[in-house]
Each structure stands twice: as C-alpha cells, then as structure tokens.
Design an enzyme around this catalytic site. Structure first.
Site, mmCIF file in Angstrom:
data_model
loop_
_atom_site.group_PDB
_atom_site.id
_atom_site.type_symbol
_atom_site.label_atom_id
_atom_site.label_comp_id
_atom_site.label_asym_id
_atom_site.label_seq_id
_atom_site.Cartn_x
_atom_site.Cartn_y
_atom_site.Cartn_z
ATOM 1 C CG ASP A 161 63.142 37.660 127.297
ATOM 2 O OD1 ASP A 161 63.216 36.530 126.755
ATOM 3 O OD2 ASP A 161 63.338 37.843 128.500
ATOM 4 C CE LYS A 187 66.422 37.995 129.694
ATOM 5 N NZ LYS A 187 65.622 37.035 130.433
HETATM 6 N N1 URA Z 1 66.967 32.800 131.671
HETATM 7 C C1 URA Z 1 66.492 33.695 130.778
HETATM 8 O O1 URA Z 1 66.644 34.896 130.942
HETATM 9 N N2 URA Z 1 65.841 33.220 129.689
HETATM 10 C C2 URA Z 1 65.671 31.915 129.455
HETATM 11 O O2 URA Z 1 65.092 31.566 128.446
HETATM 12 C C3 URA Z 1 66.161 30.986 130.393
HETATM 13 C C4 URA Z 1 66.827 31.463 131.493
#
Ligand code: URA
Length: 425
Positions: A161, A187
C-alpha cells in the site's frame, strides 16, 4: 507470467485470477514489476473496475506484503476506526477516548495529511512531546494499561500500500473504488482489531463525490471485513463542508478539547456520540446516546484523552495552550442571507497554503495556523458580521481574503446539513 499480459487482460475488461493478482503485487513489492507497469495496471483498474473476488484477492495479497499485528494480548473486543479522508476531521481525537472511557480497548494506527485533507498524526504532534512512533510492544502495553493508543502506522505494515498509494497519488488513480477499498481494508485487516468502524466521507471535499459511489465503496469494504471475520460497519458522512468549526492542527486539538468537555458545537458532538454508540455496539457494549454523551459531560472521555497524551510523552500544559500566530484576521460576510455552502476542498487548500497542510509529502507543517468558522452551513448571517477567523504567520493578501469570502456561499434560502447520511452494515 508477464506483467504486460496482466495489464492487457485488465485493460480489455477481463478478470484476473487469484494467482495473477498475487504475482503482480508481490512483483511490485520486490521490484520486479516497475512503477510504469503498475501505473498502467492501476489506470486499467480505474477504467475497467474489478469484481468482488478480485478486490478481495487484491486486499489479501496486499495484507501478505507486511507484518500483521497480533492484538490478542489485549483483553476484550478491540475496535478500530478509519476515515476515508476529510477536512477539519478531528473525529478520531474525540471518538477514541470516548469509546475507551467505556472500557473498550482502542488500538489505533493513524495517518498523516496530504493536500486538502488533514491527518490525525499531525494534529497529535502539535502537542509538545507527543510521540507517534511507538514500538509494537509499547503500543500493546499502553492499550493494556490506559485502554487506548493512537500511533503512526508501522513501516512494516502492508508494504504494497505504501508503494501503490504513492504511485496512485501521482498518476490520478486514487479515486477508484477497488483501489481505495483494498488500500483501506488491507491496512485495517493487518492492524489486527476485531471490529472496524469505517467513516466513508461523501461530498465536495471527499474522494467519493456522490452518495451512490460512497455506498458502493462502503459496502465493498464492509464485505471485505466480514469475509475475514472482522465485524465491520460503515457510516456515510457529509464532507461537503469542513467537520466542526476549525481546520488546522493545533486549532483542531483545541476544538477536540472543547467537544471532550461537552462544550463543542451541538451538531458535531451529536455526530461523534452516534459514531461512538456504533463503535461500542461493535464491541457488544450497548449504550444510549445520553449515556455516551454523559462521558463528555462528566469528564471521563477527557480524562482518557489526557491519559493517552501523557502515556505518549505529551505535555499536558502545552495541550491547553492557545495557538500562537502573528496574525488573526477576521473575515466578514459579504451580504446578508443564509450560508448554503462552505466547500471543504477549497478551505482545506486554503489552510494548506497557510502551512497547516502539505502540498507534497516532504513539506514542513506550521502547527499553529488554520481557520475557524464562527458560522456553518444553515446559519443566518448579516452583511459585515464576522463569519470566520484566519490564523496565519504570514500576511494575508487582499486576493486571498477575497477568495475566502467568495467561497462562503450566501443565499436567500436555508440549506440543512446532515452529518450521518447512511449506515451500511
Ligand atoms: N485512504 C486510504 O487509506 N487509501 C485510499 O486509497 C484512500 C483513502
């Protein structure tokens, strides 16, 4: 497998298999899939979307690229909360201690702000001494002892990510449901909580501009959470105007302290109590809204917040200090009527230019600067009445001031705002 074939497959609107998705994500993290191919893939997803199965595979492939936090040493049902981003969004600062004040452990990892949106970590770091970099051991032990912690996300969590989000940010591929859902949920899943409340923001200042898209994103994330055994509820919340009255790190801490003492604006207080009630419900603690609000009134939530500040090295005296800026500039209403719009994105960018936010990741923040609105959407105003204050360490040009005033839309009709638009579970 060849990356180009997977890009082409997605570009032509076909589904990728579980193995293909895993291969692509692992290749990106180990460097064998270069940025330029990953950007092409992200753009193909932007235009062609992904099936529910593909989003789930993508999410789990991303989770597997980093460590997963084990919160089992903490007794009870651990709840987490995530917002898809907003302006003036100080909700976490109040919600976490409020929920913890009922004995429900909250172990939260938060992020920083970028562009027009703010980040909880930056707000907390405006308190002298406050540490957001905490080892996993200390994080768990703080939650065991104090019942709450808000820290920065570990660098080892969901490596995919970190890389992918930075790439999406510069390739116009952030605002697409499969990539937002997998980014957020990877996450949350890796962070280890048993139950998750998702605040999906909708409106001018959010990634999701309309309720239909926000509903789809919310349902996608709720389904992803449930599929891996995490109780998940999403709430669609209004981000057409800033949350509460302030934008800016220190200013938002001060507003949070007001709300934590039951002295905040009624609408934002009510909204946060509703979110707290849902979070408590996820932890099987059923409370009425009055009971939740009582913890703001009687100081229990504030006490928890102070406990967290102390546990993370923050200075309690500094916590209550007013902002220190060179200029406090009043803004007056240009005409009489009712405020019908306070575009969140515009004011978020305005605050960013004052130093309260970052245009690029490496920008330094000025924690003291920002904006306070004395009137919000729905309020009646008379020409010449003060509607806001700008807190700045630089001179505000006439041009900027005019710009600010122009963005406060005043009309002859009343617009009602609603914080919680819908609950998706
Ligand atoms: N927040 C996140 O953690 N990821 C995204 O893609 C958009 C908002």
């Amino acid at each position: 497998m060849r990356t180009v074939d997977l890009i082409q497959k997605k570009r032509d609107g076909h589904e990728l298999s579980t193995d293909e998705i895993k291969w692509l994500i692992n290749g990106y993290v180990d460097g064998t899939v270069p940025d330029y191919q990953m950007s092409a893939f992200a753009m193909a997803v932007y235009f062609k979307g992904m099936s529910t199965r593909e989003i789930s595979d993508l999410t789990m492939a991303m989770v597997a690229t980093g460590e997963q936090i084990d919160l089992s040493a903490i007794a009870g049902i651990k709840v987490d909360k995530h917002s898809t981003g907003g302006v003036g969004d100080k909700v976490t600062l109040i919600l976490v201690p409020l929920v913890a004040s009922f004995g429900v452990p909250v172990a939260k990892m938060s992020g920083r702000g970028l562009g027009h949106t703010g980040g909880t970590l930056d707000k907390l770091e405006s308190i002298k001494g406050f540490q957001i970099e905490v080892s996993q051991e200390d994080f768990i032990s703080q939650v065991q002892q104090a019942g709450l912690a808000v820290i920065g996300q570990s660098n080892n969590l969901v490596k995919a990510d970190k890389l992918l989000y930075a790439l999406r940010d510069v390739t116009a591929t952030v605002d697409t449901i499969p990539l937002i859902a997998s980014s957020v949920m990877s996450k949350k899943i890796a962070a280890g909580a048993d139950a998750i409340l998702l605040d999906v923001t909708v409106g001018e200042g959010a990634f999701m501009k309309n309720v239909e898209d926000a509903r789809l994103l919310a349902q996608t994330m709720v389904d992803l959470g449930k599929a891996v055994g995490r109780k998940t509820v999403a709430v669609l919340t209004d981000m057409s105007q800033p949350v509460g009255t302030s934008i800016g790190n220190r200013l938002e801490i001060l507003e949070a302290l007001d709300i934590l003492q039951g002295k905040g604006r009624e609408d934002v207080t009510e909204f946060i109590c509703e979110l707290a009630q849902i979070m408590l419900g996820l932890a099987q603690v059923e409370k009425s809204l009055d009971e939740v609000r009582q913890h703001l009134q009687d100081g229990s939530a504030l006490k928890k917040f102070e406990e967290m500040v102390l546990a993370q090295g923050g200075d309690l005296e500094d916590l209550y200090r007013p902002v220190q800026v060179e200029h406090q500039l009043p803004v007056y209403a240009e005409k009489s009527g009712y405020i019908t719009a306070l575009p969140a994105m515009e004011f978020g960018l305005f605050a960013m230019k004052l130093g309260a936010g970052r245009a690029v990741k490496t920008d330094e923040l000025d924690y003291e600067t920002g904006l306070v609105f004395h009137k919000k959407v729905g309020a009646a105003v008379v020409q010449g009445e003060q509607i806001a204050t700008i807190y700045s360490n630089e001179n505000i040009s006439e041009n900027m001031l005019t710009n600010f005033q122009k963005n406060v839309r005043i009309e002859d009709r009343v617009v009602k705002s609603k914080e919680i638009i819908e609950i998706v579970s």
